[in-house]
Design an enzyme around this catalytic site. Structure first.
Site, PDB file in Angstrom:
ATOM      1  N   LYS A  73       0.827  -1.219   0.000  1.00 46.70           N
ATOM      2  CA  LYS A  73       0.000   0.000   0.000  1.00 46.70           C
ATOM      3  C   LYS A  73       0.863   1.272   0.000  1.00 46.70           C
ATOM      4  O   LYS A  73       0.636   2.178  -0.802  1.00 46.70           O
ATOM      5  CB  LYS A  73      -0.929  -0.030   1.209  1.00 46.70           C
ATOM      6  CG  LYS A  73      -1.960   1.076   1.230  1.00 46.70           C
ATOM      7  CD  LYS A  73      -3.050   0.792   2.233  1.00 46.70           C
ATOM      8  CE  LYS A  73      -2.645   0.845   3.630  1.00 46.70           C
ATOM      9  NZ  LYS A  73      -2.191  -0.048   4.483  1.00 46.70           N
ATOM     10  N   THR A  75       4.025   1.488  -0.832  1.00 40.67           N
ATOM     11  CA  THR A  75       4.785   1.483  -2.075  1.00 40.67           C
ATOM     12  C   THR A  75       3.948   2.051  -3.215  1.00 40.67           C
ATOM     13  O   THR A  75       4.425   2.852  -4.033  1.00 40.67           O
ATOM     14  CB  THR A  75       5.225   0.044  -2.413  1.00 40.67           C
ATOM     15  OG1 THR A  75       5.891  -0.511  -1.276  1.00 40.67           O
ATOM     16  CG2 THR A  75       6.153   0.014  -3.608  1.00 40.67           C
ATOM     17  N   ARG A  96       2.233   8.190   7.008  1.00 36.52           N
ATOM     18  CA  ARG A  96       2.538   8.158   8.436  1.00 36.52           C
ATOM     19  C   ARG A  96       4.025   7.883   8.671  1.00 36.52           C
ATOM     20  O   ARG A  96       4.714   7.368   7.808  1.00 36.52           O
ATOM     21  CB  ARG A  96       1.724   7.058   9.134  1.00 36.52           C
ATOM     22  CG  ARG A  96       0.238   7.302   9.158  1.00 36.52           C
ATOM     23  CD  ARG A  96      -0.499   6.184   9.885  1.00 36.52           C
ATOM     24  NE  ARG A  96      -0.415   4.915   9.172  1.00 36.52           N
ATOM     25  CZ  ARG A  96      -0.808   3.752   9.678  1.00 36.52           C
ATOM     26  NH1 ARG A  96      -1.295   3.690  10.903  1.00 36.52           N
ATOM     27  NH2 ARG A  96      -0.732   2.649   8.976  1.00 36.52           N
ATOM     28  N   LYS A 107       7.241  -6.315  11.010  1.00 38.11           N
ATOM     29  CA  LYS A 107       6.686  -5.593   9.864  1.00 38.11           C
ATOM     30  C   LYS A 107       7.765  -4.980   8.980  1.00 38.11           C
ATOM     31  O   LYS A 107       7.629  -4.880   7.769  1.00 38.11           O
ATOM     32  CB  LYS A 107       5.735  -4.487  10.373  1.00 38.11           C
ATOM     33  CG  LYS A 107       5.088  -3.664   9.278  1.00 38.11           C
ATOM     34  CD  LYS A 107       4.118  -2.655   9.897  1.00 38.11           C
ATOM     35  CE  LYS A 107       3.405  -1.828   8.835  1.00 38.11           C
ATOM     36  NZ  LYS A 107       4.296  -0.872   8.183  1.00 38.11           N
ATOM     37  N   ALA A 275      -3.862   1.743  13.487  1.00 39.79           N
ATOM     38  CA  ALA A 275      -5.001   1.675  12.573  1.00 39.79           C
ATOM     39  C   ALA A 275      -6.157   0.845  13.118  1.00 39.79           C
ATOM     40  O   ALA A 275      -7.189   0.736  12.469  1.00 39.79           O
ATOM     41  CB  ALA A 275      -4.562   1.115  11.224  1.00 39.79           C
ATOM     42  N   PHE A 303      -3.971  -0.514   7.240  1.00 39.17           N
ATOM     43  CA  PHE A 303      -4.632  -1.817   7.103  1.00 39.17           C
ATOM     44  C   PHE A 303      -5.556  -1.844   5.881  1.00 39.17           C
ATOM     45  O   PHE A 303      -5.386  -1.066   4.946  1.00 39.17           O
ATOM     46  CB  PHE A 303      -5.377  -2.199   8.377  1.00 39.17           C
ATOM     47  CG  PHE A 303      -4.488  -2.479   9.560  1.00 39.17           C
ATOM     48  CD1 PHE A 303      -3.249  -3.074   9.396  1.00 39.17           C
ATOM     49  CD2 PHE A 303      -4.882  -2.147  10.839  1.00 39.17           C
ATOM     50  CE1 PHE A 303      -2.414  -3.341  10.482  1.00 39.17           C
ATOM     51  CE2 PHE A 303      -4.060  -2.410  11.938  1.00 39.17           C
ATOM     52  CZ  PHE A 303      -2.831  -3.002  11.754  1.00 39.17           C
ATOM     53  N   PHE A 383       3.798  -8.146  -9.174  1.00 36.80           N
ATOM     54  CA  PHE A 383       4.931  -8.965  -8.737  1.00 36.80           C
ATOM     55  C   PHE A 383       5.470  -9.716  -9.953  1.00 36.80           C
ATOM     56  O   PHE A 383       4.707 -10.056 -10.873  1.00 36.80           O
ATOM     57  CB  PHE A 383       4.499  -9.972  -7.658  1.00 36.80           C
ATOM     58  CG  PHE A 383       4.394  -9.397  -6.275  1.00 36.80           C
ATOM     59  CD1 PHE A 383       5.268  -9.785  -5.261  1.00 36.80           C
ATOM     60  CD2 PHE A 383       3.417  -8.447  -5.963  1.00 36.80           C
ATOM     61  CE1 PHE A 383       5.169  -9.253  -3.982  1.00 36.80           C
ATOM     62  CE2 PHE A 383       3.317  -7.920  -4.688  1.00 36.80           C
ATOM     63  CZ  PHE A 383       4.193  -8.320  -3.691  1.00 36.80           C
ATOM     64  N   TRP A 411       7.198  -0.625  -8.170  1.00 39.50           N
ATOM     65  CA  TRP A 411       8.234  -1.244  -7.342  1.00 39.50           C
ATOM     66  C   TRP A 411       9.474  -1.536  -8.186  1.00 39.50           C
ATOM     67  O   TRP A 411      10.601  -1.299  -7.763  1.00 39.50           O
ATOM     68  CB  TRP A 411       7.697  -2.541  -6.719  1.00 39.50           C
ATOM     69  CG  TRP A 411       8.677  -3.244  -5.831  1.00 39.50           C
ATOM     70  CD1 TRP A 411       8.883  -3.049  -4.498  1.00 39.50           C
ATOM     71  CD2 TRP A 411       9.605  -4.275  -6.225  1.00 39.50           C
ATOM     72  NE1 TRP A 411       9.875  -3.881  -4.030  1.00 39.50           N
ATOM     73  CE2 TRP A 411      10.334  -4.639  -5.066  1.00 39.50           C
ATOM     74  CE3 TRP A 411       9.892  -4.913  -7.435  1.00 39.50           C
ATOM     75  CZ2 TRP A 411      11.331  -5.620  -5.096  1.00 39.50           C
ATOM     76  CZ3 TRP A 411      10.885  -5.883  -7.466  1.00 39.50           C
ATOM     77  CH2 TRP A 411      11.583  -6.234  -6.304  1.00 39.50           C
TER      78      TRP A 411
END
Length: 558
Positions: A73, A75, A96, A107, A275, A303, A383, A411
């Protein structure tokens, strides 16, 4: 084919001096408070000076329910911001700050990934500009002043069994979840049970992120309920007299942090509320300031959309008087396969039927987001293992649900890979078709607000709450808190309160375990199931691989 790690890519970044980034936004050098050469705070005087500017378009990035496969998210948020700048739009990103605990736990960082990152990545994921330390200190000051008040005679008649204010530390430390403090005899005070939460779960964090200025900040801090008397009368932070000193500690932390993407585009990184126990968005002051400086602001909510986006709409937008023009919903082929029942170890193998089986989770989020009156564009975060057939299955499904899905390769390729997504998002935002509205009005009774979210967003049949909880909500309504929004605290992994129930479940119940009044932040926290406000470290924490190399550079952050 081997790919560079996030930290290797970040280390190779050709950063520009932060004054140049400020120039792009029209921020004079004298209004930047630099922290080194590549990050700075923006002065309140400058923020005040741009309030008459028109607002730019607000773009919210959210995601499906997170899976161990990863959705990307942040990224995507960064990649979209770079993509908008690539196609000639004046845009910036608002996200954030990262908490130390998850960085050293499981994480990892929160600066994006691959060629869609915000830099300096190491600083952002560690101490940054000290905002979280300031929040921890302000919270700790209030904790100390409460116990000190009790020690010196307890003039306010605080019931020591009903001190609601816990302590915080910005680290995952399960040993501190429940403690007994003030042991050691008369000189150390009166022993009582308390505990620690992680700093991002502090109400001070939520307050800082919802405050418009320092005056608003101090008022909200004063409104914090810290304890109760034996007669259940609330004791506020201002009764203890801590609100002024806490505001002093938070004075600089209130100012947004300006940094840059790998492609030297501006970004505000500010605030970091949980969150689930809080609203999971970056600060109001950063978002609203950004909207005065650029034509497009890309921000994200924590989230999945059932938690982050719902709170962004019902809490942040309602309180800040802002509205998104478009929502970008991030999904991955891998996550669709996981929702379709594929084990993580088998995600690299093509499985179109599993993708199709997992898509209802995506469809549910699309429907929910549209119910706020905002158009939705799905971003398929690409991906390298995704096959054309799998991607097409997602596109077909999204098309059948009245939206569109666009593959984004940010990415791997940076803004070149997000150009198509950026063009479509800008088109939708510029079309001004959004008619945003929260899904419940202020004046709705609190329990009905809970039911509205449970039934319309989670698709539950009922909310289970005992008589004590319902009476507590009625008592708060009588005390003048009935117009507050509700902040649902539940698992992020499912629409339901069962983290193992993937897909788009229906027919389930939402049990309410407890309700908490965050009077300063301005919402009612509704705890559904087991919610952890002090995480623990995993068996193999990320900290084991973080260190300095022979050149003095940080290794192991991701």
């Amino acid at each position: 084919m081997s790919y560079k790690s996030d930290i290797e890519i970040a280390r190779e970044a050709k950063k520009r001096p932060i004054q140049e980034i400020g120039d792009k936004l029209g921020i004079p050098t004298e209004h930047l408070l630099p922290f080194g050469h590549d990050k700075a705070k923006v002065s309140q005087n400058f923020i005040n000076s741009v309030q008459s500017n028109d607002d730019g378009k607000l773009i919210l990035v959210t995601a499906i329910n997170p899976t161990p496969a990863g959705e990307g998210k942040t990224t995507t948020t960064v990649g979209l911001g770079d993509g908008l700048n690539r196609i000639g739009k004046k845009a910036m990103v608002c996200i954030r700050e990262a908490s130390l605990g998850p960085n050293f736990g499981m994480k990892g960082g929160a600066a994006g990934g691959g060629y869609a990152q915000i830099v300096p990545m190491e600083d952002m994921n560690l101490h940054f500009t000290g905002d979280f330390h300031a929040i921890t200190s302000a919270h700790s000051l209030l904790s100390a002043m409460i116990d000190n008040h009790i020690y010196w005679g307890n003039e306010l008649q605080i019931d020591e069994r009903r001190v609601a204010w816990r302590r915080v530390v910005d680290m995952n430390d399960r040993a501190l979840r429940d403690i007994v403090c003030s042991l050691g005899g008369v000189s150390n005070g009166f022993p009582r049970q308390t505990g620690y939460d992680i700093t991002v779960a502090s109400e001070v964090m939520a307050i800082l992120c919802l405050s418009n200025n320092l005056e608003d900040l101090q008022r909200r801090l004063g409104d914090i309920i810290v304890a109760y008397t034996r007669e259940r009368t609330p004791i506020y932070c201002r009764d203890i007299g801590a609100d002024g000193a806490m505001t002093v500690l938070l004075k600089d932390a209130m100012q947004p942090n300006l940094v840059q993407t790998l492609e030297n585009n501006p970004a505000f990184v500010h605030g970091g509320p949980f969150a689930n126990i809080a609203h999971g968005c970056n600060s109001v002051i950063a978002t609203k300031t950004a909207m005065k400086l650029v034509d497009y602001v890309v921000t994200e909510a924590g989230f999945g959309a059932d938690l982050g986006a719902e709170k962004f709409m019902n809490i942040k937008c309602r309180k800040a008087g802002i509205a998104p023009s478009v929502v970008v919903l991030v999904a991955t082929v891998r996550a669709m396969k996981m929702n379709g029942g594929v084990a993580k170890a088998d995600l690299g193998e093509e499985n179109v039927s599993a993708v199709e089986a997992g898509c209802p989770n995506l469809g549910r989020h699309i429907e929910n987001l549209k119910s706020f009156g905002v158009p939705v564009v799905v971003a398929i975060n690409h991906f390298v293992t995704d096959t054309d057939a799998e991607v097409q299955a997602v596109k077909d499904y999204v098309g059948e649900h009245g939206s569109e899905a666009i593959v984004s390769r940010h990415w791997e390729l940076g803004s070149e890979g997000s150009e198509a997504l950026a063009r479509r998002v800008a088109e939708v935002a510029d079309a001004d078709v959004a008619s945003f509205a929260p899904i419940y009005p202020d004046e709705m009774p609190l329990f009905e607000k809970i039911e509205t979210i449970a039934k319309r967003i989670y698709r539950a049949d009922e909310v289970l709450a005992d008589k004590k909880i319902r009476q507590q909500l009625r008592d708060w309504e009588e005390a003048g808190y009935g117009n507050l929004p509700v902040c649902m605290a539940k698992t992020q992994y499912s629409f339901s309160t069962d983290p193992n129930l993937r897909g788009a479940p229906t027919g389930h119940s939402v049990p309410v375990r407890e309700v908490r009044l965050s009077a300063g932040a301005g919402f009612i926290v509704v705890v559904c199931g087991e919610i952890m406000t002090m995480p623990g470290l995993p068996r193999q924490p990320a900290a084991l691989t973080i260190g300095l190399n022979a050149d003095g550079e940080i290794e192991g952050l991701f």
